[in-house]
Motif scaffolding. Structure first.
Motif, PDB file in Angstrom:
ATOM      1  N   ASN A   7      33.246 -12.584  -0.056  1.00  0.00           N
ATOM      2  CA  ASN A   7      32.933 -11.156  -0.143  1.00  0.00           C
ATOM      3  C   ASN A   7      32.212 -10.770   1.142  1.00  0.00           C
ATOM      4  OD1 ASN A   7      31.749  -8.646  -0.556  1.00  0.00           O
ATOM      5  ND2 ASN A   7      31.499  -8.990  -2.757  1.00  0.00           N
ATOM      6  N   TYR A   8      32.946 -10.150   2.072  1.00  0.00           N
ATOM      7  CA  TYR A   8      32.332  -9.901   3.390  1.00  0.00           C
ATOM      8  C   TYR A   8      31.437  -8.671   3.395  1.00  0.00           C
ATOM      9  CZ  TYR A   8      36.630  -7.125   4.738  1.00  0.00           C
ATOM     10  OH  TYR A   8      37.677  -6.255   4.831  1.00  0.00           O
ATOM     11  N   ALA A   9      31.354  -7.996   2.248  1.00  0.00           N
ATOM     12  CA  ALA A   9      30.356  -6.927   2.136  1.00  0.00           C
ATOM     13  C   ALA A   9      28.994  -7.512   1.776  1.00  0.00           C
ATOM     14  CB  ALA A   9      30.788  -5.917   1.076  1.00  0.00           C
ATOM     15  N   PHE A  15      52.611  -7.031  16.854  1.00  0.00           N
ATOM     16  CA  PHE A  15      53.177  -5.745  16.445  1.00  0.00           C
ATOM     17  C   PHE A  15      54.586  -5.992  15.916  1.00  0.00           C
ATOM     18  CE2 PHE A  15      55.357  -1.675  18.037  1.00  0.00           C
ATOM     19  CZ  PHE A  15      55.125  -1.005  16.838  1.00  0.00           C
ATOM     20  N   LEU A  16      54.762  -5.816  14.617  1.00  0.00           N
ATOM     21  CA  LEU A  16      56.072  -6.054  13.987  1.00  0.00           C
ATOM     22  C   LEU A  16      57.158  -5.188  14.603  1.00  0.00           C
ATOM     23  CD1 LEU A  16      57.860  -7.280  11.679  1.00  0.00           C
ATOM     24  CD2 LEU A  16      57.102  -5.353  10.256  1.00  0.00           C
ATOM     25  N   GLY A  17      56.815  -3.937  14.918  1.00  0.00           N
ATOM     26  CA  GLY A  17      57.825  -3.021  15.462  1.00  0.00           C
ATOM     27  C   GLY A  17      58.497  -3.585  16.694  1.00  0.00           C
ATOM     28  N   ALA A  68      37.328 -10.046   1.210  1.00  0.00           N
ATOM     29  CA  ALA A  68      37.546  -8.727   0.604  1.00  0.00           C
ATOM     30  C   ALA A  68      36.175  -8.116   0.405  1.00  0.00           C
ATOM     31  CB  ALA A  68      38.290  -8.836  -0.724  1.00  0.00           C
ATOM     32  N   SER A  69      36.166  -6.807   0.112  1.00  0.00           N
ATOM     33  CA  SER A  69      34.885  -6.110  -0.018  1.00  0.00           C
ATOM     34  C   SER A  69      34.329  -6.148  -1.433  1.00  0.00           C
ATOM     35  CB  SER A  69      35.037  -4.656   0.438  1.00  0.00           C
ATOM     36  OG  SER A  69      35.992  -3.986  -0.367  1.00  0.00           O
ATOM     37  N   SER A  70      35.035  -6.817  -2.373  1.00  0.00           N
ATOM     38  CA  SER A  70      34.472  -6.936  -3.731  1.00  0.00           C
ATOM     39  C   SER A  70      34.884  -8.259  -4.361  1.00  0.00           C
ATOM     40  CB  SER A  70      34.937  -5.771  -4.618  1.00  0.00           C
ATOM     41  OG  SER A  70      36.268  -5.960  -5.030  1.00  0.00           O
TER      42      SER A  70
HETATM   43  N1  LIG Z   1      50.629  -4.723  14.047  1.00  0.00           N
HETATM   44  C1  LIG Z   1      51.502  -4.615  13.054  1.00  0.00           C
HETATM   45  O1  LIG Z   1      52.704  -4.848  13.223  1.00  0.00           O
HETATM   46  C2  LIG Z   1      50.994  -4.238  11.697  1.00  0.00           C
HETATM   47  C3  LIG Z   1      51.806  -4.365  10.575  1.00  0.00           C
HETATM   48  C4  LIG Z   1      51.262  -4.059   9.319  1.00  0.00           C
HETATM   49  C5  LIG Z   1      49.948  -3.600   9.230  1.00  0.00           C
HETATM   50  N2  LIG Z   1      49.216  -3.464  10.361  1.00  0.00           N
HETATM   51  C6  LIG Z   1      47.824  -3.016  10.312  1.00  0.00           C
HETATM   52  O2  LIG Z   1      47.112  -3.881   9.459  1.00  0.00           O
HETATM   53  C7  LIG Z   1      46.072  -3.165   8.806  1.00  0.00           C
HETATM   54  C8  LIG Z   1      46.193  -3.400   7.324  1.00  0.00           C
HETATM   55  O3  LIG Z   1      47.436  -2.887   6.845  1.00  0.00           O
HETATM   56  P1  LIG Z   1      47.742  -2.954   5.292  1.00  0.00           P
HETATM   57  O4  LIG Z   1      49.010  -2.285   5.060  1.00  0.00           O
HETATM   58  O5  LIG Z   1      47.547  -4.335   4.827  1.00  0.00           O
HETATM   59  O6  LIG Z   1      46.538  -2.025   4.755  1.00  0.00           O
HETATM   60  P2  LIG Z   1      46.091  -1.643   3.288  1.00  0.00           P
HETATM   61  O7  LIG Z   1      46.958  -2.297   2.291  1.00  0.00           O
HETATM   62  O8  LIG Z   1      45.952  -0.161   3.257  1.00  0.00           O
HETATM   63  O9  LIG Z   1      44.656  -2.315   3.175  1.00  0.00           O
HETATM   64  C9  LIG Z   1      43.701  -2.118   4.144  1.00  0.00           C
HETATM   65  C10 LIG Z   1      42.492  -2.995   3.790  1.00  0.00           C
HETATM   66  O10 LIG Z   1      41.542  -2.846   4.822  1.00  0.00           O
HETATM   67  C11 LIG Z   1      40.282  -3.097   4.283  1.00  0.00           C
HETATM   68  N3  LIG Z   1      39.329  -2.209   4.943  1.00  0.00           N
HETATM   69  C12 LIG Z   1      38.310  -2.631   5.717  1.00  0.00           C
HETATM   70  N4  LIG Z   1      37.646  -1.603   6.176  1.00  0.00           N
HETATM   71  C13 LIG Z   1      38.209  -0.481   5.693  1.00  0.00           C
HETATM   72  C14 LIG Z   1      37.938   0.904   5.821  1.00  0.00           C
HETATM   73  N5  LIG Z   1      36.913   1.352   6.553  1.00  0.00           N
HETATM   74  N6  LIG Z   1      38.738   1.772   5.178  1.00  0.00           N
HETATM   75  C15 LIG Z   1      39.772   1.344   4.456  1.00  0.00           C
HETATM   76  N7  LIG Z   1      40.077   0.041   4.287  1.00  0.00           N
HETATM   77  C16 LIG Z   1      39.299  -0.868   4.912  1.00  0.00           C
HETATM   78  C17 LIG Z   1      40.365  -2.866   2.781  1.00  0.00           C
HETATM   79  O11 LIG Z   1      40.014  -4.090   2.139  1.00  0.00           O
HETATM   80  P3  LIG Z   1      38.514  -4.390   1.692  1.00  0.00           P
HETATM   81  O12 LIG Z   1      38.008  -3.171   0.965  1.00  0.00           O
HETATM   82  O13 LIG Z   1      38.645  -5.571   0.824  1.00  0.00           O
HETATM   83  O14 LIG Z   1      37.781  -4.640   2.971  1.00  0.00           O
HETATM   84  C18 LIG Z   1      41.838  -2.615   2.503  1.00  0.00           C
HETATM   85  O15 LIG Z   1      42.323  -3.422   1.449  1.00  0.00           O
HETATM   86  C19 LIG Z   1      46.220  -1.710   9.233  1.00  0.00           C
HETATM   87  O16 LIG Z   1      45.340  -1.488  10.313  1.00  0.00           O
HETATM   88  C20 LIG Z   1      47.647  -1.626   9.727  1.00  0.00           C
HETATM   89  O17 LIG Z   1      47.813  -0.632  10.709  1.00  0.00           O
HETATM   90  C21 LIG Z   1      49.715  -3.770  11.583  1.00  0.00           C
END
Ligand SMILES: NC(=O)c1ccc[n+]([C@@H]2O[C@H](COP(=O)([O-])OP(=O)(O)OC[C@H]3O[C@@H](n4cnc5c(N)ncnc54)[C@H](OP(=O)(O)O)[C@@H]3O)[C@@H](O)[C@H]2O)c1
Length: 322
Positions: free
Chosen positions: A188-190, A262-264, A169-171
């Motif tokens: 903490n990857y930041a 991809f879940l979809g 995580a970033s924090s």
């Molecule tokens: N392929 C699929 O079927 C599928 C299904 C679900 C989600 N996804 C993908 O998985 C990803 C995460 O989804 P989620 O729903 O878990 O997202 P989320 O709850 O909105 O969280 C995204 C996380 O990404 C991190 N992050 C790293 N760089 C970032 C940036 N530049 N801006 C904003 N956040 C950043 C943040 O954590 P830190 O601040 O700790 O780094 C944040 O907690 C998305 O890309 C989504 O499209 C794909």
């Protein structure tokens, strides 16, 4: 109905609250009065630069509410049922029409708000770890963006399967909160090189399964952090810096794999994940898994909600309430 719409992709400010035509339920659809919208990571990415099927466009994968009408061919759902729904778009609205294979009944004892947060993150995390990652008890899982929707689900599912769970995580604050959900070691990857840290924490072995929802340079690092026979699942580009070229040269000598997910596609092609997600809903209702809701915004404040998520302060889900 009212909806949060945009006419062009861009920053959170492209979202506006507008009157749009009500959706119409087709023969196999339920029409849902939306009570809680869970803003998914993919929603912010779609708004920033995704495909727009229509203009104005209603973004959003996931929401929950109460059935207000059913199509002529629908069985198993009736007006008044509480449901959670998934689709490619349309969640940021007062009403949503969805085919029933993308609809789950909300179990008794589970709030509609909590149900709104379950299918996509838990279904995705479960498939990445087990269906595609083949995670076994005693192995080490690395979950990137552990405080995200997918991350919080993956940490819990990996821990209850008996794996050792590492997460980034970033924090430090986000990592501290993950400990209560089953995290063994946070990175903490930041502040640190996560590849070196994974190697250090595993006595040089690396992680057996990596769930990578961040992508870009993080995905490149994930391939370097894999154990012998390790499996990396690339599931998203939350880091917003997709690499043009990925170096996969370390995979072959170490019998490692990189798999896209991809879940979809799984939901479209098979009834399997629908049943898995129904199990997650039952588990959250029974307290065996947890949903974390960070904060709520009115649907009319969707722009502020998206901006808050992109500020990276959220731990868990941000909801919109129509
Ligand atoms: N392929 C699929 O079927 C599928 C299904 C679900 C989600 N996804 C993908 O998985 C990803 C995460 O989804 P989620 O729903 O878990 O997202 P989320 O709850 O909105 O969280 C995204 C996380 O990404 C991190 N992050 C790293 N760089 C970032 C940036 N530049 N801006 C904003 N956040 C950043 C943040 O954590 P830190 O601040 O700790 O780094 C944040 O907690 C998305 O890309 C989504 O499209 C794909």
């Amino acid at each position: 109905m009212k909806a949060a719409v945009y006419d062009r992709t861009g920053g959170p400010e492209v979202l506006r609250y507008a009157d749009v035509p009500d959706p119409v339920a087709g023969p196999g659809d339920v029409l849902v009065g939306v009570e809680a919208v869970s803003i998914e990571g993919g929603d912010t990415l779609s708004r920033a630069g995704g495909e727009m099927g229509t203009a104005p466009h209603i973004v959003g994968y996931q929401c929950a509410g109460t059935v207000v009408a059913v199509g002529s061919e629908v069985g198993g759902f009736a007006v008044g049922d509480r449901v959670v729904t998934v689709g490619l778009d349309g969640s940021h609205a007062e009403l949503r029409a969805v085919p029933t294979p993308f609809c789950w009944a909300v179990p008794d004892g589970l709030s509609t708000e909590e149900a709104a947060c379950v299918p996509v993150p838990f279904g995705t995390a479960d498939d990445c770890l087990f269906e595609f990652g083949r995670l076994q008890a005693g192995e080490t899982a690395l979950v990137h963006a552990g405080a995200s929707g997918v991350g919080i689900a993956a940490v819990q599912l990996a821990a209850r399967a008996g794996a050792r769970v590492l997460a980034t995580a970033s924090s430090d604050d986000k990592l501290a909160r993950l400990a209560a959900l089953g995290l063994d070691d946070g990175i903490n990857y930041a502040a640190t090189d996560f590849v070196a840290e994974v190697r250090r924490l595993t006595d040089g072995r690396g992680a057996d399964v990596i769930v990578d929802s961040v992508g870009g340079t993080t995905l490149q690092g994930s391939l370097r952090a894999l154990a012998y026979r390790g499996r990396c699942i690339t599931v998203g580009d939350a880091g917003r810096d997709a690499l043009e070229q990925l170096d996969v040269s370390t995979l072959r000598p170490n019998n490692q794999s990189l798999t896209g997910y991809f879940l979809g596609a799984e939901l479209f092609l098979s009834p399997r994940p629908h049943a898995v997600i129904a199990g997650h809903l039952a588990d959250v209702a029974a307290g065996r898994l947890s949903v974390v809701i960070d904060r709520r915004f009115a649907l009319s404040e969707a722009a502020a909600a998206h901006a808050y998520i992109e500020s990276r302060q959220a731990f868990g889900r941000v909801l919109l309430v129509p």
